[in-house]
Motif scaffolding. Sequence first.
Motif, PDB file in Angstrom:
ATOM      1  N   ARG A   1     -38.969  14.469 -25.634  1.00 27.09           N
ATOM      2  CA  ARG A   1     -38.647  14.273 -24.224  1.00 27.09           C
ATOM      3  C   ARG A   1     -38.512  12.788 -23.922  1.00 27.09           C
ATOM      4  O   ARG A   1     -39.422  11.997 -24.191  1.00 27.09           O
ATOM      5  N   PRO A   2     -37.344  12.371 -23.362  1.00 28.37           N
ATOM      6  CA  PRO A   2     -37.193  10.952 -23.034  1.00 28.37           C
ATOM      7  C   PRO A   2     -38.107  10.558 -21.884  1.00 28.37           C
ATOM      8  O   PRO A   2     -38.471  11.393 -21.051  1.00 28.37           O
ATOM      9  N   LYS A   3     -38.493   9.297 -21.862  1.00 23.55           N
ATOM     10  CA  LYS A   3     -39.389   8.815 -20.822  1.00 23.55           C
ATOM     11  C   LYS A   3     -38.752   9.009 -19.451  1.00 23.55           C
ATOM     12  O   LYS A   3     -37.637   8.549 -19.203  1.00 23.55           O
ATOM     13  N   GLY A   4     -39.472   9.722 -18.586  1.00 25.94           N
ATOM     14  CA  GLY A   4     -38.964   9.967 -17.247  1.00 25.94           C
ATOM     15  C   GLY A   4     -37.901  11.043 -17.170  1.00 25.94           C
ATOM     16  O   GLY A   4     -37.308  11.250 -16.104  1.00 25.94           O
ATOM     17  N   GLY A   5     -37.620  11.733 -18.289  1.00 24.22           N
ATOM     18  CA  GLY A   5     -36.575  12.749 -18.301  1.00 24.22           C
ATOM     19  C   GLY A   5     -37.090  14.098 -18.754  1.00 24.22           C
ATOM     20  O   GLY A   5     -38.302  14.363 -18.758  1.00 24.22           O
TER      21      GLY A   5
ATOM     22  N   ARG B   1     -18.411   7.450 -17.955  1.00 21.66           N
ATOM     23  CA  ARG B   1     -19.411   6.607 -17.300  1.00 21.66           C
ATOM     24  C   ARG B   1     -20.825   6.861 -17.806  1.00 21.66           C
ATOM     25  O   ARG B   1     -21.661   5.958 -17.763  1.00 21.66           O
ATOM     26  N   HIS B   2     -21.113   8.082 -18.221  1.00 21.00           N
ATOM     27  CA  HIS B   2     -22.477   8.443 -18.623  1.00 21.00           C
ATOM     28  C   HIS B   2     -22.421   9.276 -19.910  1.00 21.00           C
ATOM     29  O   HIS B   2     -22.868  10.415 -19.942  1.00 21.00           O
ATOM     30  N   LYS B   3     -21.889   8.689 -20.950  1.00 24.00           N
ATOM     31  CA  LYS B   3     -21.618   9.435 -22.181  1.00 24.00           C
ATOM     32  C   LYS B   3     -22.899   9.966 -22.819  1.00 24.00           C
ATOM     33  O   LYS B   3     -22.910  11.073 -23.365  1.00 24.00           O
ATOM     34  N   ARG B   4     -23.978   9.210 -22.780  1.00 23.78           N
ATOM     35  CA  ARG B   4     -25.218   9.695 -23.385  1.00 23.78           C
ATOM     36  C   ARG B   4     -25.726  10.936 -22.655  1.00 23.78           C
ATOM     37  O   ARG B   4     -26.181  11.888 -23.273  1.00 23.78           O
ATOM     38  N   TRP B   5     -25.660  10.916 -21.326  1.00 23.37           N
ATOM     39  CA  TRP B   5     -26.075  12.092 -20.562  1.00 23.37           C
ATOM     40  C   TRP B   5     -25.144  13.263 -20.880  1.00 23.37           C
ATOM     41  O   TRP B   5     -25.601  14.385 -21.083  1.00 23.37           O
ATOM     42  N   TRP B   6     -23.846  12.995 -20.938  1.00 19.28           N
ATOM     43  CA  TRP B   6     -22.854  14.042 -21.232  1.00 19.28           C
ATOM     44  C   TRP B   6     -23.152  14.671 -22.594  1.00 19.28           C
ATOM     45  O   TRP B   6     -23.154  15.900 -22.726  1.00 19.28           O
ATOM     46  N   ALA B   7     -23.406  13.837 -23.591  1.00 18.99           N
ATOM     47  CA  ALA B   7     -23.649  14.350 -24.938  1.00 18.99           C
ATOM     48  C   ALA B   7     -24.916  15.193 -25.000  1.00 18.99           C
ATOM     49  O   ALA B   7     -24.981  16.189 -25.728  1.00 18.99           O
ATOM     50  N   ARG B   8     -25.918  14.825 -24.237  1.00 19.40           N
ATOM     51  CA  ARG B   8     -27.202  15.516 -24.301  1.00 19.40           C
ATOM     52  C   ARG B   8     -27.231  16.802 -23.476  1.00 19.40           C
ATOM     53  O   ARG B   8     -27.896  17.776 -23.842  1.00 19.40           O
ATOM     54  N   HIS B   9     -26.498  16.827 -22.355  1.00 16.47           N
ATOM     55  CA  HIS B   9     -26.716  17.886 -21.382  1.00 16.47           C
ATOM     56  C   HIS B   9     -25.530  18.791 -21.063  1.00 16.47           C
ATOM     57  O   HIS B   9     -25.738  19.906 -20.578  1.00 16.47           O
ATOM     58  N   THR B  10     -24.295  18.368 -21.285  1.00 14.79           N
ATOM     59  CA  THR B  10     -23.152  19.093 -20.725  1.00 14.79           C
ATOM     60  C   THR B  10     -23.049  20.524 -21.234  1.00 14.79           C
ATOM     61  O   THR B  10     -22.919  21.470 -20.450  1.00 14.79           O
TER      62      THR B  10
END
Length: 757
Positions: free
Chosen positions: A217-221, A687-696
């Motif tokens: 789990r990422p910090k704060g996520g 704009r948010h590729k890391r979020w996209w890769a992890r969650h989409t």
Amino acid sequence: MASATEEDGVVPQVFSVEKHETEIKLNEDEEFDDNPIEEVRLTVSITDDPTEPVLTFRTWVLGIASCCILAFLNRFFGFRQNQLNIGSVSAQIVVLPVGKLMAATLPKTPIRIPLTPWSFSLNPGPFTLKEHVLITIFASCGSGGVYAVHIITIVKAFYHKNLHPVAALLLAQTTQLLGYGWAGLFRKYLVDSPYMWWPANLVQVSLCRALHDKDKRPKGGLSRLQFFFLVFSSSFAYYVFPGYIFPSLSALSFVCWIWKDSITANQLGAGLNGLGIGSFGLDWSTVAGFLGSPLATPLFAIINVLVGFALVLYVIVPISYWMNAYEAKRFPIFSSNTFDHLGQTYNISRILNPKTFDIDLSSYNSYSKLYLSPFFALMYGISFATLTATISHVALFDGSDIWRMWKMTTGAVRDKFNDVHTRIMKKNYAAVPQWWFHIILILTVALSIFACEGFDAQLQLPWWGLLLACAIALFFTLPIGIIQATTNQQPGLNVITELIIGYMYPGRPLANVTFKTYGYISMSQALSFLGDFKLGHYMKIPPRSMFIVQLTGTIVSSTVYFATAWWLLVKVDHICDTTVLPASSPWTCPGDDVFYSASIIWGIVGPGKMFTNQGVYPEMNWFFLIGLLAPVPVWYFSRKFPEKKWIKLINFPIIFGGTGYMPPARAVHYLSWGAVGIFFNYYLFRRHKRWWARHTYILSGAMDAGVAFMGVFLYFAVQSSGKSGPDWWGAPSNDHCPLAKCPTAAGIEVKGCPLLH
């Protein structure tokens, strides 16, 4: 699978063997250290444990149970006005805790099979990722549908004819199995090649990893699993509003609410029966229910689909309608029904010979030619263009690669397409022998001929028609497979198969739809098989285990689909007959009535009386030439200006087929699907590729699952007993634009519409 809906022929088309420009490291043997597609690199693991249990007792029990339950539910809901498609992701989630419970409680002592040296264990250890993937494949067989059931339905419920149950069962099973016979021919190109990346599979890969990987789990996520259950619970809770309390949320059409007494305003603004200007839906089933999840569709495919949608719905259809082409104003602007010259529903009983079950030409000549709504007619023309554009596009952009791959399969040219996943699979697992595919092909062709020629030839299709359908499907499997493997979309062969047999063997509705089903579905099933093989490729599943599960799941699911359909067709009085059913009855068969319309257009009346000078729409044939030539300028300019990479993304098979799921999909579905897809795959991806890769992809699967579970819960908790939601303005499952269905020609009387003078 259409202008006249997926059942009637035009399935959204897309293409591009776009070779993504990315830096690829090569070793001394010129093999990829990883996959060249960025989305694959971000999603798929490059590790494998070949010792993991795969085909276990848990796999068989949970897999077959999932297959049977989903097959029953999807066929059950398929007859209902508010259809609900429960995908394999629902089973994928449910079986995880059950599998872990079995691993914790079942005995581990081996059980010996009597009179053999073999033994097996009920519990080979912890519940594994590979077991979970194979159970998901079983579930996908149950959720995928059995197209041939439409034939059984229209015979019994629309034509009110007898059909031998053994012939019906063989029809359901052979149409599902036939394509497996030649799927093995194309494994090298459509599975082993890293450029054939099958985008939809990445949703399954991402979800499986989220459910099984030890995700820090990422910090704060949130961890992936926490994120999944957060979205799932939110989707589940929210769907009680569009699914029960406020169904009108599915299509909000403000234009026709403002000018509610204007037919033209209703036609322009209605999201369900008009052009959908300003219409949108606040319901995930509106976004993803017909075109699939936009989160799993590449951006270039979304843009091409929307361009085609806009050209057709906002340029071609309005011009043809308000210029009154083909007397268009006599009919609704958007409808899949058939009409006579007076604007009334076509009375098929007036032209069908009840004894021979074919067309009575004298009655037809004394009644009326067959008319279609302007949208419906244009969709047939555009489907012609889509087919030829597909052939032209593949030949121009990928002909040399296809030829090189064929030479690679014979060993003439060294295979340069190996990536890390292909190398792992070749190293760790034995391939499926080619003769397995040959055996299936021989058996299913023989059973198919028996189903068509036996039982007093009730299906009307002779043996030569069956073999021709097989040849068409085989020819198109590779080019259409390239499209699906790179864009997540599959062009349909419905219309071209209807056209061919309609000319060759006119006046026989069952011969037409049977030929269409063998020609189209055998190709579609071959690609389904190959797509699952690619999922197994990514997840490092032994190919022979994948083959056994896919084959077993197909046989089981087709049997359950047939049994469920036959039971309901016998049990429910007046099923599918909206002229007799009570107003509150859900058994309206919205997909089957379009299939029935197609059997009239192509089977009874036939293309010779529709698309030649004998009919109303001969100009539609020009679309064959338009489609063939359209990709040529794109190919030319892409070679002339190779630095402008966006030119290659212009894809005419997608543009022409952009409206392929309409109906049953409507304008509001396309607009909502496109808006969500662009937001995620353009804005967030950049704009948010890391979020996209992890969650989409996890988000996509969680949204689907939440809607599916709440839909099933609502039906069995309240709707099955006849209880409806609160009685208020938002209760109807429509967009409150009733005049969108009205004609605008003077003197045409239609119930519920004003009579214009």
